[in-house]
Design a protein around this motif. Sequence first.
Motif, mmCIF file in Angstrom:
data_model
loop_
_atom_site.group_PDB
_atom_site.id
_atom_site.type_symbol
_atom_site.label_atom_id
_atom_site.label_comp_id
_atom_site.label_asym_id
_atom_site.label_seq_id
_atom_site.Cartn_x
_atom_site.Cartn_y
_atom_site.Cartn_z
ATOM 1 N N PRO A 96 17.117 2.095 17.367
ATOM 2 C CA PRO A 96 17.593 3.434 17.027
ATOM 3 C C PRO A 96 19.118 3.541 17.047
ATOM 4 C CG PRO A 96 16.562 3.422 19.194
ATOM 5 C CD PRO A 96 16.308 2.078 18.576
ATOM 6 N N GLU A 97 19.772 2.723 17.861
ATOM 7 C CA GLU A 97 21.234 2.749 17.899
ATOM 8 C C GLU A 97 21.835 2.264 16.582
ATOM 9 O OE1 GLU A 97 20.112 -1.412 18.975
ATOM 10 O OE2 GLU A 97 19.288 0.555 19.444
ATOM 11 N N GLN A 98 21.052 1.488 15.819
ATOM 12 C CA GLN A 98 21.492 1.009 14.510
ATOM 13 C C GLN A 98 20.794 1.755 13.375
ATOM 14 O OE1 GLN A 98 20.771 -3.205 14.556
ATOM 15 N NE2 GLN A 98 22.408 -3.603 16.033
ATOM 16 N N GLY A 99 19.806 2.564 13.714
ATOM 17 C CA GLY A 99 19.145 3.399 12.721
ATOM 18 C C GLY A 99 18.049 2.744 11.914
ATOM 19 N N TRP A 100 17.334 1.758 12.484
ATOM 20 C CA TRP A 100 16.260 1.127 11.733
ATOM 21 C C TRP A 100 15.140 0.665 12.637
ATOM 22 C CZ3 TRP A 100 15.067 -4.029 12.666
ATOM 23 C CH2 TRP A 100 16.033 -4.776 13.321
ATOM 24 N N GLU B 141 16.706 5.242 9.285
ATOM 25 C CA GLU B 141 16.558 6.631 9.716
ATOM 26 C C GLU B 141 16.783 7.621 8.578
ATOM 27 O OE1 GLU B 141 20.909 7.690 11.645
ATOM 28 O OE2 GLU B 141 19.225 7.300 12.952
ATOM 29 N N ASP B 142 17.448 7.228 7.507
ATOM 30 C CA ASP B 142 17.613 8.124 6.361
ATOM 31 C C ASP B 142 16.426 8.050 5.410
ATOM 32 O OD1 ASP B 142 17.937 5.723 5.005
ATOM 33 O OD2 ASP B 142 19.876 6.255 4.136
ATOM 34 N N THR B 143 15.367 7.341 5.799
ATOM 35 C CA THR B 143 14.104 7.114 5.090
ATOM 36 C C THR B 143 14.204 6.076 3.980
ATOM 37 O OG1 THR B 143 14.273 8.924 3.472
ATOM 38 C CG2 THR B 143 13.256 9.454 5.610
ATOM 39 N N GLY B 144 15.322 5.402 3.839
ATOM 40 C CA GLY B 144 15.402 4.274 2.926
ATOM 41 C C GLY B 144 14.629 3.101 3.506
ATOM 42 N N GLU B 145 14.282 2.140 2.672
ATOM 43 C CA GLU B 145 13.478 1.002 3.114
ATOM 44 C C GLU B 145 13.938 -0.286 2.440
ATOM 45 O OE1 GLU B 145 9.395 1.774 2.174
ATOM 46 O OE2 GLU B 145 9.443 3.756 3.092
ATOM 47 N N ILE B 146 13.661 -1.394 3.113
ATOM 48 C CA ILE B 146 13.754 -2.718 2.499
ATOM 49 C C ILE B 146 12.361 -3.314 2.587
ATOM 50 C CG2 ILE B 146 14.748 -5.022 2.565
ATOM 51 C CD1 ILE B 146 17.240 -3.827 3.809
ATOM 52 N N ALA C 226 0.821 -1.205 0.000
ATOM 53 C CA ALA C 226 0.000 0.000 0.000
ATOM 54 C C ALA C 226 0.864 1.267 0.000
ATOM 55 C CB ALA C 226 -0.908 0.004 1.228
ATOM 56 N N PRO C 227 0.363 2.342 -0.600
ATOM 57 C CA PRO C 227 1.120 3.594 -0.620
ATOM 58 C C PRO C 227 1.418 4.129 0.784
ATOM 59 C CG PRO C 227 -0.735 3.725 -2.135
ATOM 60 C CD PRO C 227 -0.876 2.442 -1.362
ATOM 61 N N ASP C 228 0.547 3.838 1.748
ATOM 62 C CA ASP C 228 0.745 4.328 3.122
ATOM 63 C C ASP C 228 1.350 3.267 4.038
ATOM 64 O OD1 ASP C 228 -1.484 2.691 3.174
ATOM 65 O OD2 ASP C 228 -2.605 3.967 4.553
ATOM 66 N N HIS C 229 2.146 2.352 3.471
ATOM 67 C CA HIS C 229 2.700 1.238 4.258
ATOM 68 C C HIS C 229 3.557 1.695 5.430
ATOM 69 C CE1 HIS C 229 5.904 1.853 1.195
ATOM 70 N NE2 HIS C 229 6.697 1.639 2.223
ATOM 71 N N GLU C 230 4.078 2.920 5.396
ATOM 72 C CA GLU C 230 4.897 3.421 6.503
ATOM 73 C C GLU C 230 4.067 3.724 7.751
ATOM 74 O OE1 GLU C 230 7.122 6.721 5.027
ATOM 75 O OE2 GLU C 230 8.231 5.490 3.616
ATOM 76 N N ALA C 231 2.739 3.674 7.640
ATOM 77 C CA ALA C 231 1.862 3.931 8.778
ATOM 78 C C ALA C 231 1.668 2.695 9.660
ATOM 79 C CB ALA C 231 0.503 4.427 8.290
ATOM 80 N N ALA C 232 2.243 1.576 9.289
ATOM 81 C CA ALA C 232 2.114 0.350 10.095
ATOM 82 C C ALA C 232 2.833 0.529 11.432
ATOM 83 C CB ALA C 232 2.697 -0.835 9.339
ATOM 84 N N ARG C 233 2.429 -0.257 12.403
ATOM 85 C CA ARG C 233 3.024 -0.180 13.743
ATOM 86 C C ARG C 233 4.448 -0.730 13.774
ATOM 87 N NH1 ARG C 233 -1.525 -1.852 18.182
ATOM 88 N NH2 ARG C 233 -3.127 -0.434 17.433
ATOM 89 N N VAL C 234 5.248 -0.136 14.629
ATOM 90 C CA VAL C 234 6.624 -0.596 14.838
ATOM 91 C C VAL C 234 6.577 -1.826 15.740
ATOM 92 C CG1 VAL C 234 8.849 -0.004 15.858
ATOM 93 C CG2 VAL C 234 7.582 1.716 14.545
ATOM 94 N N VAL C 235 7.237 -2.910 15.306
ATOM 95 C CA VAL C 235 7.290 -4.126 16.131
ATOM 96 C C VAL C 235 8.685 -4.354 16.699
ATOM 97 C CG1 VAL C 235 5.322 -5.260 15.050
ATOM 98 C CG2 VAL C 235 7.606 -5.629 14.118
ATOM 99 N N ALA C 236 9.703 -3.745 16.096
ATOM 100 C CA ALA C 236 11.066 -3.814 16.631
ATOM 101 C C ALA C 236 11.764 -2.511 16.278
ATOM 102 C CB ALA C 236 11.826 -4.991 16.038
ATOM 103 N N SER C 237 12.422 -1.919 17.271
ATOM 104 C CA SER C 237 13.096 -0.643 17.063
ATOM 105 C C SER C 237 14.545 -0.752 17.511
ATOM 106 C CB SER C 237 12.367 0.446 17.860
ATOM 107 O OG SER C 237 13.024 1.677 17.725
ATOM 108 N N VAL D 210 14.725 -2.601 -2.623
ATOM 109 C CA VAL D 210 15.248 -1.510 -1.812
ATOM 110 C C VAL D 210 14.627 -0.205 -2.299
ATOM 111 C CG1 VAL D 210 17.325 -0.225 -1.203
ATOM 112 C CG2 VAL D 210 17.397 -2.715 -1.369
ATOM 113 N N VAL D 211 14.136 0.600 -1.356
ATOM 114 C CA VAL D 211 13.610 1.927 -1.660
ATOM 115 C C VAL D 211 14.662 2.923 -1.207
ATOM 116 C CG1 VAL D 211 11.770 3.588 -1.196
ATOM 117 C CG2 VAL D 211 11.236 1.144 -1.326
ATOM 118 N N THR D 212 15.116 3.766 -2.119
ATOM 119 C CA THR D 212 16.153 4.732 -1.766
ATOM 120 C C THR D 212 15.577 5.804 -0.844
ATOM 121 O OG1 THR D 212 15.698 6.031 -3.744
ATOM 122 C CG2 THR D 212 17.449 4.389 -3.902
#
Length: 82
Positions: A26-30, A41-46, A13-24, A52-54
């Motif tokens: 932040p020390e590794q940036g994802w 954290e740089d807004t890239g995605e797998i 879905a276009p709004d897939h980033e709205a899903a809930r976080v299940v593992a965080s 890969v989404v740049t």
Amino acid sequence: MCEHEPPCPPWEAPDHEAARVVASHPEQGWVLLCNSVVIFEDTGEILPDLRVVTPHRSLPILPASRMEGRTTRAAEFTGSSE
């Protein structure tokens, strides 16, 4: 997959980033979302299909006080001012 109510958007879905976080991590940036998308954290995605989404950061929004006297981007391209 998602057991939340309301359910999280699927990864396709276009709004897939709205899903809930299940593992965080932040020390590794994802973070891992409920729909199996990994967001960095740089807004890239797998995505779950290993595509890969740049990074896709938007331009910063300036406070109105800093915008006074500036033209809008559209005006810059058309040569007019607003």
